[in-house]
Write a protein that holds these residues in place. Structure first.
Motif, PDB file in Angstrom:
ATOM      1  N   LEU A  81       4.426  -1.584   5.848  1.00  0.00           N
ATOM      2  CA  LEU A  81       4.217  -2.787   6.365  1.00  0.00           C
ATOM      3  C   LEU A  81       2.822  -3.373   6.137  1.00  0.00           C
ATOM      4  O   LEU A  81       2.713  -4.453   6.063  1.00  0.00           O
ATOM      5  CB  LEU A  81       4.276  -2.397   7.929  1.00  0.00           C
ATOM      6  CG  LEU A  81       5.910  -2.635   8.547  1.00  0.00           C
ATOM      7  CD1 LEU A  81       5.650  -2.139  10.182  1.00  0.00           C
ATOM      8  CD2 LEU A  81       6.354  -3.765   8.411  1.00  0.00           C
ATOM      9  N   TYR A  82       1.838  -2.486   6.225  1.00  0.00           N
ATOM     10  CA  TYR A  82       0.297  -2.995   6.169  1.00  0.00           C
ATOM     11  C   TYR A  82       0.308  -3.447   4.543  1.00  0.00           C
ATOM     12  O   TYR A  82      -0.397  -4.558   4.334  1.00  0.00           O
ATOM     13  CB  TYR A  82      -0.629  -1.720   6.385  1.00  0.00           C
ATOM     14  CG  TYR A  82      -1.781  -2.312   6.299  1.00  0.00           C
ATOM     15  CD1 TYR A  82      -2.624  -2.505   7.363  1.00  0.00           C
ATOM     16  CD2 TYR A  82      -2.671  -2.037   4.961  1.00  0.00           C
ATOM     17  CE1 TYR A  82      -3.922  -2.779   7.287  1.00  0.00           C
ATOM     18  CE2 TYR A  82      -4.005  -2.450   5.019  1.00  0.00           C
ATOM     19  CZ  TYR A  82      -4.697  -2.727   6.093  1.00  0.00           C
ATOM     20  OH  TYR A  82      -6.180  -3.207   5.909  1.00  0.00           O
ATOM     21  N   ALA A  83       0.691  -2.824   3.822  1.00  0.00           N
ATOM     22  CA  ALA A  83       0.876  -3.118   2.180  1.00  0.00           C
ATOM     23  C   ALA A  83       1.315  -4.524   2.076  1.00  0.00           C
ATOM     24  O   ALA A  83       0.890  -5.392   1.161  1.00  0.00           O
ATOM     25  CB  ALA A  83       1.508  -2.139   1.473  1.00  0.00           C
ATOM     26  N   ARG A  84       2.525  -4.685   2.585  1.00  0.00           N
ATOM     27  CA  ARG A  84       3.171  -6.171   2.390  1.00  0.00           C
ATOM     28  C   ARG A  84       2.398  -7.190   3.286  1.00  0.00           C
ATOM     29  O   ARG A  84       2.182  -8.343   2.430  1.00  0.00           O
ATOM     30  CB  ARG A  84       4.438  -6.084   2.789  1.00  0.00           C
ATOM     31  CG  ARG A  84       5.359  -7.431   2.180  1.00  0.00           C
ATOM     32  CD  ARG A  84       5.097  -7.653   0.932  1.00  0.00           C
ATOM     33  NE  ARG A  84       6.278  -8.461   0.411  1.00  0.00           N
ATOM     34  CZ  ARG A  84       5.950  -9.274  -0.895  1.00  0.00           C
ATOM     35  NH1 ARG A  84       5.116  -8.849  -1.495  1.00  0.00           N
ATOM     36  NH2 ARG A  84       6.895 -10.278  -1.106  1.00  0.00           N
ATOM     37  N   LEU A  85       2.292  -7.145   4.425  1.00  0.00           N
ATOM     38  CA  LEU A  85       2.043  -8.157   5.588  1.00  0.00           C
ATOM     39  C   LEU A  85       0.306  -8.227   5.243  1.00  0.00           C
ATOM     40  O   LEU A  85      -0.169  -9.545   5.730  1.00  0.00           O
ATOM     41  CB  LEU A  85       2.145  -7.812   6.685  1.00  0.00           C
ATOM     42  CG  LEU A  85       3.868  -7.575   6.863  1.00  0.00           C
ATOM     43  CD1 LEU A  85       4.125  -7.067   8.538  1.00  0.00           C
ATOM     44  CD2 LEU A  85       4.336  -8.683   6.781  1.00  0.00           C
ATOM     45  N   ALA A  86      -0.218  -6.982   5.171  1.00  0.00           N
ATOM     46  CA  ALA A  86      -2.005  -7.446   5.300  1.00  0.00           C
ATOM     47  C   ALA A  86      -2.566  -7.435   3.768  1.00  0.00           C
ATOM     48  O   ALA A  86      -3.326  -8.369   3.485  1.00  0.00           O
ATOM     49  CB  ALA A  86      -2.544  -6.109   6.046  1.00  0.00           C
ATOM     50  N   LEU A  87      -2.030  -6.786   2.915  1.00  0.00           N
ATOM     51  CA  LEU A  87      -2.431  -6.729   1.483  1.00  0.00           C
ATOM     52  C   LEU A  87      -1.692  -7.327   0.603  1.00  0.00           C
ATOM     53  O   LEU A  87      -2.189  -7.872  -0.532  1.00  0.00           O
ATOM     54  CB  LEU A  87      -2.425  -5.184   1.123  1.00  0.00           C
ATOM     55  CG  LEU A  87      -3.331  -4.023   1.787  1.00  0.00           C
ATOM     56  CD1 LEU A  87      -2.947  -2.780   1.024  1.00  0.00           C
ATOM     57  CD2 LEU A  87      -4.646  -4.517   1.786  1.00  0.00           C
ATOM     58  N   LYS A  88      -0.611  -8.100   1.005  1.00  0.00           N
ATOM     59  CA  LYS A  88       0.362  -8.801   0.062  1.00  0.00           C
ATOM     60  C   LYS A  88       0.505  -8.192  -1.006  1.00  0.00           C
ATOM     61  O   LYS A  88       0.905  -8.921  -2.297  1.00  0.00           O
ATOM     62  CB  LYS A  88      -0.243 -10.174  -0.211  1.00  0.00           C
ATOM     63  CG  LYS A  88      -0.905 -11.045   0.868  1.00  0.00           C
ATOM     64  CD  LYS A  88       0.324 -11.134   1.939  1.00  0.00           C
ATOM     65  CE  LYS A  88      -0.154 -12.043   3.181  1.00  0.00           C
ATOM     66  NZ  LYS A  88       0.635 -12.422   4.326  1.00  0.00           N
ATOM     67  N   GLY A 108      13.400  -4.502   2.049  1.00  0.00           N
ATOM     68  CA  GLY A 108      13.587  -5.683   3.076  1.00  0.00           C
ATOM     69  C   GLY A 108      12.494  -6.511   3.054  1.00  0.00           C
ATOM     70  O   GLY A 108      12.706  -7.738   3.350  1.00  0.00           O
ATOM     71  N   LEU A 109      11.359  -6.045   2.540  1.00  0.00           N
ATOM     72  CA  LEU A 109      10.246  -7.070   2.666  1.00  0.00           C
ATOM     73  C   LEU A 109      10.126  -7.631   1.276  1.00  0.00           C
ATOM     74  O   LEU A 109       9.011  -8.315   0.979  1.00  0.00           O
ATOM     75  CB  LEU A 109       8.844  -6.033   3.030  1.00  0.00           C
ATOM     76  CG  LEU A 109       8.737  -5.587   4.216  1.00  0.00           C
ATOM     77  CD1 LEU A 109       7.748  -4.629   4.431  1.00  0.00           C
ATOM     78  CD2 LEU A 109       8.626  -6.910   5.472  1.00  0.00           C
ATOM     79  N   GLY A 110      10.880  -7.538   0.397  1.00  0.00           N
ATOM     80  CA  GLY A 110      10.774  -7.942  -0.803  1.00  0.00           C
ATOM     81  C   GLY A 110      10.034  -7.003  -1.804  1.00  0.00           C
ATOM     82  O   GLY A 110       9.480  -7.866  -2.834  1.00  0.00           O
ATOM     83  N   MET A 111       9.806  -5.988  -1.557  1.00  0.00           N
ATOM     84  CA  MET A 111       8.891  -5.305  -2.647  1.00  0.00           C
ATOM     85  C   MET A 111       9.415  -4.714  -3.880  1.00  0.00           C
ATOM     86  O   MET A 111      10.601  -4.168  -3.485  1.00  0.00           O
ATOM     87  CB  MET A 111       7.729  -4.191  -2.131  1.00  0.00           C
ATOM     88  CG  MET A 111       6.982  -4.818  -0.741  1.00  0.00           C
ATOM     89  SD  MET A 111       6.214  -3.680   0.046  1.00  0.00           S
ATOM     90  CE  MET A 111       4.642  -3.256  -0.970  1.00  0.00           C
ATOM     91  N   GLY A 112       8.958  -4.490  -4.987  1.00  0.00           N
ATOM     92  CA  GLY A 112       9.344  -3.591  -6.140  1.00  0.00           C
ATOM     93  C   GLY A 112       9.085  -2.207  -5.563  1.00  0.00           C
ATOM     94  O   GLY A 112       8.158  -1.811  -4.915  1.00  0.00           O
ATOM     95  N   VAL A 113      10.007  -1.164  -5.846  1.00  0.00           N
ATOM     96  CA  VAL A 113      10.049   0.017  -5.218  1.00  0.00           C
ATOM     97  C   VAL A 113       9.834   1.216  -6.491  1.00  0.00           C
ATOM     98  O   VAL A 113      10.990   1.231  -7.068  1.00  0.00           O
ATOM     99  CB  VAL A 113      10.775   0.506  -4.269  1.00  0.00           C
ATOM    100  CG1 VAL A 113      10.612   1.910  -3.686  1.00  0.00           C
ATOM    101  CG2 VAL A 113      10.868  -0.493  -2.915  1.00  0.00           C
ATOM    102  N   LEU A 114       8.884   1.873  -6.692  1.00  0.00           N
ATOM    103  CA  LEU A 114       8.940   3.087  -7.360  1.00  0.00           C
ATOM    104  C   LEU A 114       8.765   4.172  -6.715  1.00  0.00           C
ATOM    105  O   LEU A 114       7.933   4.408  -5.722  1.00  0.00           O
ATOM    106  CB  LEU A 114       7.667   2.713  -8.605  1.00  0.00           C
ATOM    107  CG  LEU A 114       7.452   4.166  -9.675  1.00  0.00           C
ATOM    108  CD1 LEU A 114       8.726   4.126 -10.503  1.00  0.00           C
ATOM    109  CD2 LEU A 114       6.281   3.937 -10.358  1.00  0.00           C
ATOM    110  N   PHE A 115       9.510   5.138  -6.991  1.00  0.00           N
ATOM    111  CA  PHE A 115       9.551   6.461  -6.209  1.00  0.00           C
ATOM    112  C   PHE A 115       9.459   7.780  -7.029  1.00  0.00           C
ATOM    113  O   PHE A 115      10.119   7.730  -7.968  1.00  0.00           O
ATOM    114  CB  PHE A 115      10.764   6.457  -5.555  1.00  0.00           C
ATOM    115  CG  PHE A 115      11.173   7.787  -4.798  1.00  0.00           C
ATOM    116  CD1 PHE A 115      10.393   8.300  -3.757  1.00  0.00           C
ATOM    117  CD2 PHE A 115      12.253   8.564  -5.400  1.00  0.00           C
ATOM    118  CE1 PHE A 115      10.968   9.406  -3.344  1.00  0.00           C
ATOM    119  CE2 PHE A 115      12.631   9.855  -4.567  1.00  0.00           C
ATOM    120  CZ  PHE A 115      11.717  10.257  -3.556  1.00  0.00           C
ATOM    121  N   THR A 116       8.392   8.488  -6.595  1.00  0.00           N
ATOM    122  CA  THR A 116       8.428   9.711  -7.383  1.00  0.00           C
ATOM    123  C   THR A 116       8.851  10.854  -6.359  1.00  0.00           C
ATOM    124  O   THR A 116       8.297  11.159  -5.298  1.00  0.00           O
ATOM    125  CB  THR A 116       6.831  10.096  -7.951  1.00  0.00           C
ATOM    126  OG1 THR A 116       6.561   9.012  -8.987  1.00  0.00           O
ATOM    127  CG2 THR A 116       6.798  11.456  -8.533  1.00  0.00           C
TER     128      THR A 116
END
Length: 385
Positions: A81-88, A108-116
């Protein structure tokens, strides 16, 4: 310009843990190899607070609950949440299957997701059934919703591809790496503090938790008779517990009489200790791909490892593997000349080059939707996925 938030680790630098060491090695190399990438580590405040832990890497400590079962999950959701809403931030790199539970929120926030995927943590004995089910859910959600998936274990990659053949082309095996130490470390001070002599001690590195098998190792060391005789050996345990538990208190009570607890040490000092040790041992019941073992192999230490799939993936000869959890087998392995456990074939350090791993990770970030990663000296745009 691509802004990637890194979520799931306690923090960097000098925070003990496989994911933490992985990120401390990987992220600065990624920053060096791209000239239009912003990397922000969202750490847990009680572990790491350094605002700029490495060139090109920013760190923001966020609050997290202290409970063992809630810390990673709650922090990961808050961090996304912080990454998307505060840091963009336009993308998130999630580390570990617990933080994988945050994949739906990131999408849901429209972010690209890389998972390790660092390991099948639901196999750890410390987790009860509800926690294991939650961890399996995190793995399933990350597998289903991440745009690209990295596994540090070749076996895990094969299992995930078999489970989700329709997503097999998005699953990539990239091992952990190993590098030369940056400094000489402070091994001499540690050895003096614990009464150690070169070639007269056995070393184990890892957090104090049941999966690392310290209890089996201590019992086996004493049963082997290594602490007795004209040239007595000592056993040095490097690491500490994240949370005090009955197990960690039992290990502390077992110390003494040839067993030394060194606590947390920096990686360069551990590397120097490996070079001076008679033997490195890893009696774990569960691993992803052990960076501690890779570092011991890089240092040239003789090694004995538990016979589990991730350790077998290192490709050593059969004589380097012992039955996990067996005091009898480990006592037998600890008897005699440790030099017989020196590695003569099977380990190729070129396969674990952090610079290569960083470059391949950047290409996976480049494949995420909504942004771009330009490798140094090139111009590349990310295709939609």
């Amino acid at each position: 310009m691509r802004h990637v938030a890194v979520v799931g680790l306690r923090g960097i630098p000098d925070v003990m843990g496989g994911i933490e060491t992985h990120c401390a090695e990987l992220l600065p190399r990624m920053a060096r190899q791209s000239d239009d990438l912003t990397l922000t580590v969202l750490s847990r405040r009680r572990y790491a607070t350094a605002p700029d832990p490495a060139p090109g890497v920013r760190q923001i400590p966020l609050a997290a609950p202290s409970g063992r079962g809630t810390e990673a999950l709650v922090h990961s959701l808050w961090a996304v949440l912080y990454a998307r809403l505060a840091l963009k931030a336009d993308a998130v790199h999630l580390h570990g299957i617990g933080p994988g539970l945050a994949a739906p929120l990131a999408r849901g926030l429209g972010m690209g997701v890389l998972f390790t995927h660092h390991g099948e943590d639901y196999a750890r004995a410390k987790w009860k059934l509800p926690a294991r089910l939650i961890l399996r859910l995190g793995e399933a959600l990350a597998l289903r919703l991440s745009h690209r998936i990295i596994t540090v274990s070749a076996g895990t990659a094969a299992r995930l591809k078999a489970r989700a053949p329709g997503r097999a082309d998005r699953i990539v095996h990239l091992p952990n790496g190993v590098s030369e130490p940056a400094t000489a470390g402070d091994a001499e001070a540690v050895m003096a503090r614990h009464g150690l002599r070169p070639g007269q001690f056995v070393i184990q590195v890892g957090r104090i938790e049941p999966e690392k098998g310290q209890d089996t190792l201590i019992d086996a060391f004493r049963a082997s008779g290594g602490a007795r005789g004209t040239s007595p050996m000592k056993l040095l345990l490097v690491g500490e517990a994240d949370h005090q538990s009955g197990y960690s208190r039992r290990i502390m009570a077992m110390a003494g009489h040839g067993v030394e607890l060194a606590g947390r040490l920096d990686r360069d000092t551990i590397f120097a200790l490996n070079r001076r040790a008679a033997l490195f041992v890893l009696p774990s019941l569960h691993e992803g791909l052990s960076i501690a073992a890779l570092e011991a192999l890089k240092a040239g230490a003789p090694v004995l490892l538990s016979d589990i799939e991730p350790n077998r993936n290192l490709g050593l000869e059969d004589r380097h593997y012992l039955k996990p959890g067996s005091v009898e087998d480990w006592a037998k392995g600890l008897r005699g000349d440790p030099a017989r456990h020196r590695v003569r074939q099977g380990f190729d350090p070129a396969l674990y080059d952090w610079d290569v791993i960083a470059r391949r990770t950047l290409t996976l970030l480049d494949a995420l939707p909504g942004g771009r990663v330009r490798l140094a000296g090139t111009e590349r745009s990310a295709p939609d996925v």
